[in-house]
Design a protein around this motif. Structure first.
Motif, PDB file in Angstrom:
ATOM      1  N   LEU A 417     -23.695 -45.054  44.422  1.00 54.47           N
ATOM      2  CA  LEU A 417     -24.964 -45.049  45.156  1.00 54.47           C
ATOM      3  C   LEU A 417     -24.740 -44.754  46.632  1.00 54.47           C
ATOM      4  CD1 LEU A 417     -26.714 -48.124  43.511  1.00 54.47           C
ATOM      5  CD2 LEU A 417     -27.406 -45.736  43.262  1.00 54.47           C
ATOM      6  N   GLY A 418     -23.756 -45.422  47.223  1.00 54.28           N
ATOM      7  CA  GLY A 418     -23.474 -45.188  48.624  1.00 54.28           C
ATOM      8  C   GLY A 418     -22.892 -43.817  48.891  1.00 54.28           C
ATOM      9  N   SER A 419     -22.054 -43.343  47.989  1.00 53.97           N
ATOM     10  CA  SER A 419     -21.345 -42.082  48.219  1.00 53.97           C
ATOM     11  C   SER A 419     -22.200 -40.866  47.880  1.00 53.97           C
ATOM     12  CB  SER A 419     -20.049 -42.065  47.400  1.00 53.97           C
ATOM     13  OG  SER A 419     -19.157 -43.068  47.818  1.00 53.97           O
ATOM     14  N   LEU A 420     -22.565 -40.726  46.621  1.00 48.60           N
ATOM     15  CA  LEU A 420     -23.292 -39.542  46.164  1.00 48.60           C
ATOM     16  C   LEU A 420     -24.657 -39.421  46.823  1.00 48.60           C
ATOM     17  CD1 LEU A 420     -23.608 -37.128  44.174  1.00 48.60           C
ATOM     18  CD2 LEU A 420     -24.611 -38.775  42.559  1.00 48.60           C
ATOM     19  N   LEU A 421     -25.353 -40.557  46.995  1.00 45.94           N
ATOM     20  CA  LEU A 421     -26.749 -40.539  47.411  1.00 45.94           C
ATOM     21  C   LEU A 421     -26.935 -40.870  48.888  1.00 45.94           C
ATOM     22  CD1 LEU A 421     -28.307 -42.160  44.232  1.00 45.94           C
ATOM     23  CD2 LEU A 421     -27.738 -39.770  44.687  1.00 45.94           C
ATOM     24  N   TYR A 422     -25.829 -40.870  49.640  1.00 51.23           N
ATOM     25  CA  TYR A 422     -25.870 -40.939  51.115  1.00 51.23           C
ATOM     26  C   TYR A 422     -26.249 -42.309  51.668  1.00 51.23           C
ATOM     27  CZ  TYR A 422     -26.353 -35.827  50.423  1.00 51.23           C
ATOM     28  OH  TYR A 422     -26.193 -34.513  50.029  1.00 51.23           O
ATOM     29  N   LEU A 423     -26.299 -43.360  50.854  1.00 50.36           N
ATOM     30  CA  LEU A 423     -26.872 -44.636  51.276  1.00 50.36           C
ATOM     31  C   LEU A 423     -25.864 -45.507  52.011  1.00 50.36           C
ATOM     32  CD1 LEU A 423     -28.771 -45.518  47.974  1.00 50.36           C
ATOM     33  CD2 LEU A 423     -29.619 -44.221  49.948  1.00 50.36           C
ATOM     34  N   PRO A 424     -26.343 -46.413  52.878  1.00 51.53           N
ATOM     35  CA  PRO A 424     -25.436 -47.384  53.485  1.00 51.53           C
ATOM     36  C   PRO A 424     -25.047 -48.449  52.470  1.00 51.53           C
ATOM     37  CG  PRO A 424     -27.692 -47.879  54.121  1.00 51.53           C
ATOM     38  CD  PRO A 424     -27.743 -46.599  53.326  1.00 51.53           C
ATOM     39  N   ALA A 425     -23.781 -48.861  52.537  1.00 50.63           N
ATOM     40  CA  ALA A 425     -23.284 -49.894  51.621  1.00 50.63           C
ATOM     41  C   ALA A 425     -22.286 -50.756  52.382  1.00 50.63           C
ATOM     42  CB  ALA A 425     -22.641 -49.271  50.396  1.00 50.63           C
ATOM     43  N   CYS A 426     -22.516 -52.054  52.378  1.00 56.69           N
ATOM     44  CA  CYS A 426     -21.676 -52.998  53.122  1.00 56.69           C
ATOM     45  C   CYS A 426     -21.053 -53.999  52.159  1.00 56.69           C
ATOM     46  CB  CYS A 426     -22.515 -53.731  54.166  1.00 56.69           C
ATOM     47  SG  CYS A 426     -21.602 -54.970  55.115  1.00 56.69           S
ATOM     48  N   VAL A 427     -19.745 -54.165  52.260  1.00 58.14           N
ATOM     49  CA  VAL A 427     -19.049 -55.201  51.482  1.00 58.14           C
ATOM     50  C   VAL A 427     -18.811 -56.403  52.376  1.00 58.14           C
ATOM     51  CG1 VAL A 427     -16.828 -55.808  50.432  1.00 58.14           C
ATOM     52  CG2 VAL A 427     -18.001 -53.699  49.766  1.00 58.14           C
ATOM     53  N   MET A 428     -19.111 -57.581  51.853  1.00 60.63           N
ATOM     54  CA  MET A 428     -18.886 -58.819  52.588  1.00 60.63           C
ATOM     55  C   MET A 428     -18.218 -59.841  51.685  1.00 60.63           C
ATOM     56  SD  MET A 428     -22.664 -60.607  52.596  1.00 60.63           S
ATOM     57  CE  MET A 428     -21.955 -62.257  52.544  1.00 60.63           C
ATOM     58  N   PRO A 429     -17.315 -60.677  52.221  1.00 60.74           N
ATOM     59  CA  PRO A 429     -16.705 -61.735  51.407  1.00 60.74           C
ATOM     60  C   PRO A 429     -17.727 -62.820  51.097  1.00 60.74           C
ATOM     61  CG  PRO A 429     -16.004 -61.916  53.692  1.00 60.74           C
ATOM     62  CD  PRO A 429     -16.816 -60.663  53.601  1.00 60.74           C
ATOM     63  N   ILE A 430     -17.610 -63.427  49.911  1.00 57.89           N
ATOM     64  CA  ILE A 430     -18.607 -64.418  49.492  1.00 57.89           C
ATOM     65  C   ILE A 430     -18.063 -65.838  49.420  1.00 57.89           C
ATOM     66  CG2 ILE A 430     -20.033 -62.752  48.280  1.00 57.89           C
ATOM     67  CD1 ILE A 430     -18.762 -63.651  45.656  1.00 57.89           C
ATOM     68  N   GLY A 431     -16.794 -66.024  49.805  1.00 55.81           N
ATOM     69  CA  GLY A 431     -16.252 -67.377  49.875  1.00 55.81           C
ATOM     70  C   GLY A 431     -15.465 -67.805  48.662  1.00 55.81           C
ATOM     71  N   ASP A 432     -15.792 -67.283  47.479  1.00 57.20           N
ATOM     72  CA  ASP A 432     -15.055 -67.640  46.267  1.00 57.20           C
ATOM     73  C   ASP A 432     -13.686 -66.963  46.258  1.00 57.20           C
ATOM     74  OD1 ASP A 432     -17.625 -68.635  45.600  1.00 57.20           O
ATOM     75  OD2 ASP A 432     -17.145 -68.451  43.487  1.00 57.20           O
ATOM     76  N   ARG A 433     -12.763 -67.577  45.504  1.00 59.41           N
ATOM     77  CA  ARG A 433     -11.443 -66.983  45.313  1.00 59.41           C
ATOM     78  C   ARG A 433     -11.099 -66.997  43.831  1.00 59.41           C
ATOM     79  NH1 ARG A 433      -7.554 -66.404  49.657  1.00 59.41           N
ATOM     80  NH2 ARG A 433      -8.664 -66.564  51.643  1.00 59.41           N
ATOM     81  N   ILE A 434     -10.403 -65.963  43.403  1.00 68.54           N
ATOM     82  CA  ILE A 434      -9.912 -65.851  42.032  1.00 68.54           C
ATOM     83  C   ILE A 434      -8.410 -65.611  42.107  1.00 68.54           C
ATOM     84  CG2 ILE A 434     -10.039 -64.538  39.878  1.00 68.54           C
ATOM     85  CD1 ILE A 434     -12.901 -63.750  40.668  1.00 68.54           C
ATOM     86  N   GLU A 435      -7.647 -66.473  41.488  1.00 67.11           N
ATOM     87  CA  GLU A 435      -6.189 -66.403  41.575  1.00 67.11           C
ATOM     88  C   GLU A 435      -5.728 -66.405  43.033  1.00 67.11           C
ATOM     89  OE1 GLU A 435      -5.072 -62.959  39.364  1.00 67.11           O
ATOM     90  OE2 GLU A 435      -5.599 -63.818  37.423  1.00 67.11           O
ATOM     91  N   GLY A 436      -6.447 -67.135  43.878  1.00 68.39           N
ATOM     92  CA  GLY A 436      -6.111 -67.226  45.289  1.00 68.39           C
ATOM     93  C   GLY A 436      -6.563 -66.053  46.125  1.00 68.39           C
ATOM     94  N   MET A 437      -7.227 -65.079  45.501  1.00 68.19           N
ATOM     95  CA  MET A 437      -7.638 -63.874  46.216  1.00 68.19           C
ATOM     96  C   MET A 437      -9.122 -63.922  46.566  1.00 68.19           C
ATOM     97  SD  MET A 437      -4.770 -62.501  46.381  1.00 68.19           S
ATOM     98  CE  MET A 437      -5.299 -61.017  47.220  1.00 68.19           C
ATOM     99  N   PRO A 438      -9.485 -63.442  47.770  1.00 66.94           N
ATOM    100  CA  PRO A 438     -10.905 -63.388  48.142  1.00 66.94           C
ATOM    101  C   PRO A 438     -11.624 -62.332  47.326  1.00 66.94           C
ATOM    102  CG  PRO A 438      -9.595 -62.215  49.757  1.00 66.94           C
ATOM    103  CD  PRO A 438      -8.613 -62.868  48.805  1.00 66.94           C
ATOM    104  N   VAL A 439     -12.909 -62.509  47.152  1.00 70.93           N
ATOM    105  CA  VAL A 439     -13.734 -61.491  46.496  1.00 70.93           C
ATOM    106  C   VAL A 439     -15.002 -61.300  47.319  1.00 70.93           C
ATOM    107  CG1 VAL A 439     -12.875 -61.805  44.146  1.00 70.93           C
ATOM    108  CG2 VAL A 439     -14.770 -63.224  44.957  1.00 70.93           C
TER     109      VAL A 439
END
Length: 471
Positions: A417-439
């Motif tokens: 959606l962000g790439s093909l259709l030119y849209l803004p897309a923001c990734v933000m951390p949500i606080g949870d961790r899986i196997e010690g890794m942020p998501v």
């Protein structure tokens, strides 16, 4: 001095906005802020390998000049930053991760470097990339591999993996990456930082081409990675190619769509549960969140994206092919995704126009969707950062999802959606961790709604500032 932040491993301030205010108020010197970042590089870069080129003398001279200046205080004055290796920085090498380009010195500044300088930022150096940005991992024979700051056995993602790892480990307050098919968003998710792929054309990619092209590329975008949504907003205001209209604020009653599960891109169960918990938290604040998606065929749209991306990079194909021959790398075989890539590379102009018309129809349908919803919440990946794996070719690379190997190129469905259709897309951390890794989670908005999207990310994040990875 600014009081110590309990969750901060390095740096004098938790984010660039706080640091800028402290420098302006003479509570912190630009030189001390720079030295704190350099200390983080000294302490952690051997293990992580995020920063691959430095100009310490130049950075120190800039910081000292900032501290001695009486006026001309820019919006990033004194803030230590880094840039992705592929952006031209006059007088410094731009190698694109290719050993044969190790002596290629840029003659002029890229757009983003010029804007950073004008804003008063202190440019420390450059961060690692895969060769010619052609992989989801960040490793090349010139500089080696970049590891995840939270666990060096894990991937930092690609192609802006060095960018995300530098910000997450305190080596830099802001880094400028680039994104064509998730190359800012995937590393931001893997390393637990904020990353924005802005609306297409919002930030010029001038000075970001191994062929020294003058045109602005289709689909590709430059964008910031940082420790907070407000840092992203600050960087965007500096880097924009043209002045923005009045900033959009969040409506009093924001309406959010949550992307339903897509059969073409399975999601790890643990990550889906973390994603659902995040949306539940939003609902508990009284925010309207409903499952909905734009009326387009995601499978077909992803195919169109792959074809147009390969068409866009077709002039670079000879450089990549020559590099692979020199490195004695064999191409992927018996791989449908590789076959699609080859088809896109050989696309005729007539066929490109047909696909572009199909894309514009999808853009229209998505615009209708955003007349009803303010933000679309999407997964930022299929799961947490995977184990670092070497692969002969990006089309052969896989990730583990619920114990099974999945072609990593399926992640394009999440970034389409962000790439093909030119849209803004923001990734933000949500606080949870899986196997010690942020998501993280990906927020997508209508074309041109970058400021509204960042206001949403700031509101959703609560504290607004990440905890930097300690490994």
């Amino acid at each position: 001095m600014v009081s110590s932040h309990p969750n901060r491993a390095y740096g004098l301030c938790p984010d660039a906005v706080t640091l800028h205010a402290a420098i302006a108020g003479k509570e912190v010197s630009a030189r001390d802020a720079l030295e704190a970042c350099l200390a983080a590089i000294d302490d952690r870069n051997d293990a992580i390998n995020a920063v691959v080129y430095e100009d310490r003398a130049g950075a120190r001279a800039q910081a000292d000049a900032c501290d001695g200046a009486e006026d001309c205080f820019g919006p990033l004055q004194g803030v230590p930053v880094t840039i992705k290796e592929c952006f031209d920085w006059a007088g410094h090498p731009t190698t694109w991760g290719d050993p044969d380009r190790s002596n290629c010195i840029a003659e002029t500044d890229s757009h983003v470097v010029s804007r950073l300088k004008t804003a008063g930022a202190i440019i420390i150096g450059k961060t690692n990339i895969p060769p010619y940005l052609s992989d989801w991992e960040t490793a090349n024979p010139l500089f080696g591999q970049t590891r995840n700051p939270h666990d060096p056995s894990r991937s930092a993602g690609g192609s802006s993996g060095g960018s995300a790892a530098a910000v997450a480990s305190g080596m830099s307050y802001i880094d400028i990456g680039s994104d064509q098919g998730g190359s800012i968003r995937y590393p931001a998710h893997c390393c637990g930082v904020f990353g924005l792929k802005p609306s297409w054309g919002e930030i010029s990619l001038a000075g970001h081409s191994p062929l020294n092209e003058l045109r602005e590329p289709d689909i590709g975008a430059a964008g910031p990675l940082a420790r907070s949504a407000r840092d992203i907003a600050l960087a965007l205001s500096v880097l924009r190619s043209k002045p923005a209209s009045d900033k959009e604020s969040l409506p009093k009653k924001i309406k959010i769509a949550q992307l339903p599960t897509l059969s073409g891109c399975p999601i790890d169960t643990r990550y889906q549960q973390a994603f659902d918990r995040f949306t539940d938290r939003l609902r508990n604040t009284g925010t309207t969140v409903v499952q909905a998606q734009p009326d387009i065929d995601f499978e077909r749209a992803t195919e169109v994206m792959n074809l147009l991306v390969r068409a866009e990079t077709s002039r670079k194909t000879e450089l990549v092919a020559d590099y692979r021959v020199r490195q004695q790398l064999e191409p992927a075989t018996n791989n449908k995704l590789a076959e699609r890539n080859a088809k896109g590379t050989a696309l005729s102009h007539r066929d490109w126009l047909i696909l572009h018309e199909e894309r514009l129809e999808m853009c229209r349908k998505v615009a209708w969707f955003f007349e009803e919803f303010d933000v679309l919440l999407c997964p930022a990946s299929a799961g947490p950062a995977p184990r670092f794996r070497f692969a002969n070719d990006a089309a052969s690379r896989t990730v583990q999802v619920n114990g099974n190997d999945m072609p990593i190129l399926k992640l394009h469905m999440l970034y389409m959606l962000g790439s093909l259709l030119y849209l803004p897309a923001c990734v933000m951390p949500i606080g949870d961790r899986i196997e010690g890794m942020p998501v993280g989670v990906q927020l997508v908005g209508s074309f041109g709604s970058d400021d509204l999207l960042l206001a949403a990310a700031s509101a959703f994040n609560g504290s607004g500032v990440i905890q930097m990875g300690r490994g």
